[in-house]
Motif scaffolding. Structure first.
Motif, PDB file in Angstrom:
ATOM      1  N   LYS A  77       0.857  -1.181   0.000  1.00 24.88           N
ATOM      2  CA  LYS A  77       0.000   0.000   0.000  1.00 24.88           C
ATOM      3  C   LYS A  77       0.899   1.239   0.000  1.00 24.88           C
ATOM      4  N   ASP A  79       1.235   5.152   1.047  1.00 25.03           N
ATOM      5  CA  ASP A  79       0.667   6.159   1.949  1.00 25.03           C
ATOM      6  C   ASP A  79       1.552   7.392   1.840  1.00 25.03           C
ATOM      7  N   ASN A  82       5.395   7.007   1.601  1.00 27.52           N
ATOM      8  CA  ASN A  82       5.771   5.714   2.171  1.00 27.52           C
ATOM      9  C   ASN A  82       5.142   4.529   1.446  1.00 27.52           C
ATOM     10  N   THR A  98       7.011  -0.197   7.172  1.00 27.02           N
ATOM     11  CA  THR A  98       6.873   1.023   6.384  1.00 27.02           C
ATOM     12  C   THR A  98       8.237   1.406   5.843  1.00 27.02           C
TER      13      THR A  98
END
Length: 135
Positions: A77, A79, A82, A98
């Motif tokens: 994912k 973000d 990140n 992360t």
């Protein structure tokens, strides 16, 4: 003109606009990939690693073998800048990391992250599994 007629007319226009020489035949035949909304979809199965789309991080999802030969599910994912990677092991435990080194807001960062994700998938036998891709 009701919604169904409008959908059929729109669909016919799509076939005409994308004429490949067989459009009339394709429009006349019933297609199992037609959705109820009147949108034609084509679905194929691809090896999981090859199904990942660089510009769509939501497609960066695969199952590969871990160091012990057990299945591990990887989900990526973005973000902001990140990249977040969640790994679910064969026992159901999850580990989320992360990574800020890729800078997911830049084209170069996405390219590097995509290459790393694809290599992780392939190295663990991720292409042994198929993923359905529809467009």
């Amino acid at each position: 003109m009701n919604y169904f007629s409008l959908s059929v007319v729109s669909l016919a226009l799509v076939f005409v606009a994308c004429d490949d020489g067989n459009s009339a035949t394709q429009a006349d035949e019933a297609s199992p990939s037609l959705e109820t909304e009147g949108v034609a979809k084509t679905c194929i199965e691809l090896p999981a690693c090859d199904a990942m789309v660089k510009s769509d991080v939501s497609t960066w999802h695969f199952v590969r073998k871990d160091a012990f030969g057990d299945d591990a599910e990887y989900t990526y994912k973005a973000d902001g800048r990140n990249l977040i990677v969640t790994i679910k092991d064969a026992h159901g435990s999850t580990d989320t990391k992360t990574y800020s080194m890729y800078n997911m807001e830049s084209e170069v960062g996405v390219e590097m992250a995509y290459s790393a994700a694809k290599a992780t998938c392939r190295d663990g036998g991720g292409n042994d599994r198929k993923t359905k891709v529809c467009s």
